[in-house]
Design an enzyme around this catalytic site. Structure first.
Site, PDB file in Angstrom:
ATOM      1  N   GLU A 162       0.840  -1.197   0.000  1.00 22.79           N
ATOM      2  CA  GLU A 162       0.000   0.000   0.000  1.00 22.79           C
ATOM      3  C   GLU A 162       0.878   1.252   0.000  1.00 22.79           C
ATOM      4  OE1 GLU A 162      -3.408   0.060  -0.086  1.00 22.79           O
ATOM      5  OE2 GLU A 162      -3.290  -2.116  -0.311  1.00 22.79           O
ATOM      6  N   GLU A 216      -2.970   2.925  10.010  1.00 22.52           N
ATOM      7  CA  GLU A 216      -2.993   2.721   8.549  1.00 22.52           C
ATOM      8  C   GLU A 216      -3.182   1.240   8.215  1.00 22.52           C
ATOM      9  OE1 GLU A 216      -3.532   3.585   4.956  1.00 22.52           O
ATOM     10  OE2 GLU A 216      -2.716   5.283   6.075  1.00 22.52           O
ATOM     11  N   GLU A 263     -10.570  -1.947   4.713  1.00 25.52           N
ATOM     12  CA  GLU A 263     -10.842  -1.789   3.287  1.00 25.52           C
ATOM     13  C   GLU A 263     -10.784  -3.136   2.554  1.00 25.52           C
ATOM     14  OE1 GLU A 263      -8.248   1.179   1.684  1.00 25.52           O
ATOM     15  OE2 GLU A 263      -9.344   2.813   2.640  1.00 25.52           O
TER      16      GLU A 263
END
Length: 131
Positions: free
Chosen positions: A37, A78, A85
């Site tokens: 990511e 994060e 997600e």
């Protein structure tokens, strides 16, 4: 769970050092997945600079812990946001209000962690250089 029940998650059947070892491997896999990511990579690169800087800027172990800890907290949040997600995306690509809310709240959590970390660093910098 009886001896004849199928084990869905083999980690649940482990104990002792074997469980710790395998849990560590799973955690390292999570860090590798997080590295995929962009936001997490950026935060890691910033942490490579800020965590050592915390030892120079902090005047006590508490200040060092707050400075470095706030940076690590951003990375933790994060990773959790990315996990939310991924779970939402696993359910399906179609738009749903609850999916949007979950993703928005994860993003808001990252924003709050960034604001907290920025505030801690700003306060430390002001204390060090302004007074």
């Amino acid at each position: 769970m009886s001896q004849h029940d199928p084990v869905v998650n083999p980690q649940k059947g482990r104990s002792g050092l074997s469980r710790v070892f395998h849990a560590t491997l799973i955690s390292l896999n999570g860090l590798r997945a997080g590295w995929g990511e962009t936001a997490f990579r950026q935060e890691v690169l910033i942490a490579i600079v800020l965590v050592p800087l915390a030892f120079w800027l902090g005047r006590s172990w508490v200040e060092v812990a707050l400075l470095a800890g706030s940076v690590v907290l951003v990375m933790i949040v994060e990773l959790l946001n990315t996990a939310v997600e991924a779970a939402i995306d696993r359910i399906g690509p179609e738009w749903h209000d609850l999916s949007k809310r979950a993703k928005d709240m994860g993003s808001a959590a990252v924003l709050l962690a960034l604001v907290l970390s920025g505030g801690i660093w700003l306060a430390a910098l002001c204390t060090r250089f302004v007074t």
